[in-house]
Design a protein around this motif. Structure first.
Motif, PDB file in Angstrom:
ATOM      1  N   LYS A  94       0.852  -1.199   0.000  1.00  0.00           N
ATOM      2  CA  LYS A  94       0.000   0.000   0.000  1.00  0.00           C
ATOM      3  C   LYS A  94       0.885   1.245   0.000  1.00  0.00           C
ATOM      4  O   LYS A  94       1.661   1.474   0.929  1.00  0.00           O
ATOM      5  CB  LYS A  94      -0.924   0.002   1.226  1.00  0.00           C
ATOM      6  CG  LYS A  94      -1.732   1.308   1.379  1.00  0.00           C
ATOM      7  CD  LYS A  94      -2.728   1.240   2.546  1.00  0.00           C
ATOM      8  CE  LYS A  94      -3.366   2.612   2.825  1.00  0.00           C
ATOM      9  NZ  LYS A  94      -4.278   2.609   3.977  1.00  0.00           N
ATOM     10  N   ASP A 150      -2.437  10.043   4.038  1.00  0.00           N
ATOM     11  CA  ASP A 150      -3.858   9.734   4.134  1.00  0.00           C
ATOM     12  C   ASP A 150      -4.574  10.753   5.024  1.00  0.00           C
ATOM     13  O   ASP A 150      -4.541  10.663   6.248  1.00  0.00           O
ATOM     14  CB  ASP A 150      -4.032   8.310   4.704  1.00  0.00           C
ATOM     15  CG  ASP A 150      -5.495   7.887   4.744  1.00  0.00           C
ATOM     16  OD1 ASP A 150      -6.335   8.595   4.153  1.00  0.00           O
ATOM     17  OD2 ASP A 150      -5.791   6.844   5.368  1.00  0.00           O
ATOM     18  N   LYS A 174      -9.967  12.815   8.390  1.00  0.00           N
ATOM     19  CA  LYS A 174      -9.542  12.323   9.705  1.00  0.00           C
ATOM     20  C   LYS A 174      -9.363  13.503  10.659  1.00  0.00           C
ATOM     21  O   LYS A 174      -8.990  14.589  10.228  1.00  0.00           O
ATOM     22  CB  LYS A 174      -8.176  11.639   9.586  1.00  0.00           C
ATOM     23  CG  LYS A 174      -8.166  10.274   8.962  1.00  0.00           C
ATOM     24  CD  LYS A 174      -6.733   9.731   8.968  1.00  0.00           C
ATOM     25  CE  LYS A 174      -6.620   8.417   8.214  1.00  0.00           C
ATOM     26  NZ  LYS A 174      -7.345   7.317   8.842  1.00  0.00           N
ATOM     27  N   ASP A 213       1.459   5.925   5.838  1.00  0.00           N
ATOM     28  CA  ASP A 213       0.498   5.065   5.147  1.00  0.00           C
ATOM     29  C   ASP A 213       1.064   4.417   3.874  1.00  0.00           C
ATOM     30  O   ASP A 213       0.343   3.772   3.133  1.00  0.00           O
ATOM     31  CB  ASP A 213      -0.780   5.859   4.827  1.00  0.00           C
ATOM     32  CG  ASP A 213      -2.033   5.013   4.979  1.00  0.00           C
ATOM     33  OD1 ASP A 213      -1.938   3.903   5.543  1.00  0.00           O
ATOM     34  OD2 ASP A 213      -3.095   5.457   4.511  1.00  0.00           O
ATOM     35  N   ASP A 229     -12.076   7.322   3.546  1.00  0.00           N
ATOM     36  CA  ASP A 229     -10.938   6.951   4.394  1.00  0.00           C
ATOM     37  C   ASP A 229     -10.623   5.455   4.277  1.00  0.00           C
ATOM     38  O   ASP A 229      -9.608   4.997   4.774  1.00  0.00           O
ATOM     39  CB  ASP A 229     -11.230   7.335   5.851  1.00  0.00           C
ATOM     40  CG  ASP A 229      -9.964   7.464   6.676  1.00  0.00           C
ATOM     41  OD1 ASP A 229      -8.861   7.429   6.076  1.00  0.00           O
ATOM     42  OD2 ASP A 229     -10.079   7.607   7.908  1.00  0.00           O
ATOM     43  N   GLU A 289      -9.483   4.015   1.759  1.00  0.00           N
ATOM     44  CA  GLU A 289      -8.886   4.214   0.430  1.00  0.00           C
ATOM     45  C   GLU A 289      -7.863   3.149   0.078  1.00  0.00           C
ATOM     46  O   GLU A 289      -7.653   2.861  -1.099  1.00  0.00           O
ATOM     47  CB  GLU A 289      -8.241   5.608   0.361  1.00  0.00           C
ATOM     48  CG  GLU A 289      -6.810   5.726   0.916  1.00  0.00           C
ATOM     49  CD  GLU A 289      -6.686   5.417   2.404  1.00  0.00           C
ATOM     50  OE1 GLU A 289      -7.698   5.484   3.105  1.00  0.00           O
ATOM     51  OE2 GLU A 289      -5.566   5.097   2.855  1.00  0.00           O
ATOM     52  N   LEU A 348      -3.608  -0.899   6.798  1.00  0.00           N
ATOM     53  CA  LEU A 348      -4.953  -0.853   6.230  1.00  0.00           C
ATOM     54  C   LEU A 348      -6.055  -0.412   7.179  1.00  0.00           C
ATOM     55  O   LEU A 348      -6.930   0.348   6.790  1.00  0.00           O
ATOM     56  CB  LEU A 348      -5.300  -2.216   5.609  1.00  0.00           C
ATOM     57  CG  LEU A 348      -6.369  -2.151   4.522  1.00  0.00           C
ATOM     58  CD1 LEU A 348      -5.916  -1.304   3.346  1.00  0.00           C
ATOM     59  CD2 LEU A 348      -6.742  -3.544   4.034  1.00  0.00           C
ATOM     60  N   GLY A 391      -7.474   0.764  11.251  1.00  0.00           N
ATOM     61  CA  GLY A 391      -7.366   1.062  12.668  1.00  0.00           C
ATOM     62  C   GLY A 391      -7.884  -0.121  13.490  1.00  0.00           C
ATOM     63  O   GLY A 391      -7.439  -0.335  14.622  1.00  0.00           O
TER      64      GLY A 391
END
Ligand code: BES
Ligand code: MN
Ligand code: ZN
Length: 475
Positions: free
Chosen positions: A244, A249, A256, A268, A327, A329, A355, A357
């Motif tokens: 990724k 992000d 966020k 990220d 989010d 994404e 990826l 939380g």
């Protein structure tokens, strides 16, 4: 970076880390010093000791070699990391590892701990240069370890540092194009091919997920293909890695909050850094495996044309996604890469991604969450590599029941699954874009730390590089 090498001229003028079950004075310490050390070590509960002898640091770690191999190596890495701090605090430039046990490879764990904890990310500081680490050389004394193993350890430590650097670099310094350029540079250095698709090519290929995430950004996306193929590789079908590469992000329109959330989102692209830098170590060590790494990269921002919750996105594979949270994404860009991977008829595809939380909430920062369709024999190898380097995996269920949570009334699936099992629904979303043995690794917890943790440090850890290298080394 401190360099690890083999050197046998340890004497009383050297800084030394002794690994031992029962300390013996084998390098000429005066009787007074020896008896003091032995006296201290006699005390119950004293399992390690540091002694300053005429300005040289002697550090002794008492170990029980009957401890399980992985746990013992990790204990040594961590202890060595502590000693690294002490060596730097006293401005020492070198250290010897003296191993009094019968297990030669324990010296490697000590070298790894010393080396990895010697990392610093301070090149943006313009004034305070005093804090520069002094440690430059780690010597392995008295061991039968061959040079090839030492070389491999140097490569993997270098690659880990490269990954940490990429992750620690903020988006105003390293955007998607910068990330692709960094891969090109590493390819040149280590000897692997790097091809980078620009936005026009990405459009032509109809990578709808990657383009959707990129829509709110002023920077162009990239799709990097890294390929290492030795002349006669062991594997007929390639192994494909996917990372990724969300270089930042913000959450997009589903913005966020800043504290403890957006403020660390330069991390990220840690999955991208891990697979790219693992390729570096693999190529440097000339492992005899054919490996390809794919990195879709973009920032995720709420700019003018940003994709909006409710949008329907047509992905590269032609399927549609009702995008309900911008989010989520990562899965949008990974999906196109996973679809692209089909053309290689891969033996296995592994993706690494910061990826969810939900992965952090479930297991914290000490391990990654894993799940997938690869068969048990491959999974066993994956877990063994993870345990060996202590980049461990908590494997989650991957039952098809979870697909129900992704059902959409108006498209083939939604990009969010609801409040429960967030890591698994993200994995199930990705699985739809695969037709090969697949294993998904969610590194959101361990990739980036808000406080120092031994040799992993603070900030970017380089998580995944050591795991991937070990996996391919032992195939
Ligand atoms: N990049 C984040 C996940 C993340 C969280 C990484 C913490 C590192 C530390 C990801 O893109 C994200 O925002 N995921 C959402 C998904 C949700 C909207 C379904 C999340 O986990 O909240
Ligand atoms: Mn996100
Ligand atoms: Zn993200």
């Amino acid at each position: 970076m401190a360099t690890i090498s083999i050197k046998n001229n340890l004497n009383t003028q050297s800084n030394v880390l002794v690994l031992t079950e029962k300390f013996k004075n084998e390098f000429g310490l005066p009787e007074k010093v020896e008896s003091y050390i032995l006296e201290q070590l006699k005390k119950e509960d004293v399992k390690s000791l540091q002694y300053n002898y005429i300005g040289k640091l002697i550090n002794i770690l008492i170990i029980d070699t009957k401890t399980g191999e992985h746990a013992l190596n990790e204990k040594i890495r961590k202890h060595a990391a502590g000693f690294c701090d002490a060596l730097n605090a006293s401005k020492k430039s070198d250290v010897y590892i003296y191993n009094q046990t019968k297990i030669d490879d324990l010296s490697l764990a000590a070298a790894e701990g010393l080396c990895l904890s010697n990392y610093q990310f301070i090149h943006h500081k313009t004034k305070d240069k005093k804090g520069l680490n002094s440690l430059k050389s780690v010597y392995i004394a008295n061991s039968k370890i061959n040079n090839a193993k030492v070389d491999q350890l140097n490569y993997v430590c270098q690659a880990t540092f490269k990954a940490r650097n990429l992750v620690n670099e903020p988006v105003n310094v390293l955007n998607a194009i910068g990330l692709a350029n960094a891969f090109k540079q590493m390819g040149k250095e280590a000897g692997f091919k790097v091809e980078v698709f620009n936005k026009a090519k990405i459009k032509q290929l109809k990578m709808g997920g990657l383009l959707a995430v990129n829509a709110g950004s002023v920077d162009e996306p990239t799709f990097s293909i890294l390929e290492y193929k030795p002349a006669k590789p062991k594997n007929k079908q390639p192994y494909v890695l996917v990372g990724k590469g969300v270089v930042y992000d913000t959450g997009g329109l589903s913005l966020k909050p800043t504290p403890n959330s957006m403020d660390s989102m330069k991390c990220d692209m840690a999955g991208a850094a891990a697979v790219g830098c693992a390729m570096y170590a693999i190529a440097k060590a000339k492992l005899n495996v054919h490996v390809i790494a794919l990195v879709p990269a973009t920032d995720n921002r709420p700019g003018f044309n940003a994709f909006a919750p409710g949008d329907i996105i047509t992905m590269m594979d032609g399927s549609t996604v009702e995008m309900l949270n911008s989010d989520a994404e990562g899965r949008m860009i990974l999906a196109d890469a996973l679809h692209y991977a089909k053309k290689y008829k891969p033996a296995l595809v592994m993706d690494l991604a910061t990826l969810t939380g939900a992965a952090v909430a479930a297991i914290g920062t000490f391990a990654m969450v894993g799940m997938g369709t690869a068969d048990e024999s491959i999974k066993k190898k994956i877990h063994t590599a993870a345990e060996t380097v202590n980049e461990r995996i908590a494997e989650f269920p991957f039952w098809d029941d979870y697909n129900d949570l992704l059902k959409s009334d108006i498209a083939d699936q939604k990009n969010i699954g609801g409040p429960y099992a967030g890591s698994i629904t993200a994995g199930k979303f990705l699985q739809k874009f695969t037709d090969y043995p697949y294993f998904h690794l969610d590194i959101a917890g361990p990739a980036f730390l808000s406080a120092k943790d031994s040799y992993r440090g603070k900030g970017a850890t380089g998580w995944g590089v050591r795991f991937l290298f070990d996996f391919f080394k032992n195939l």
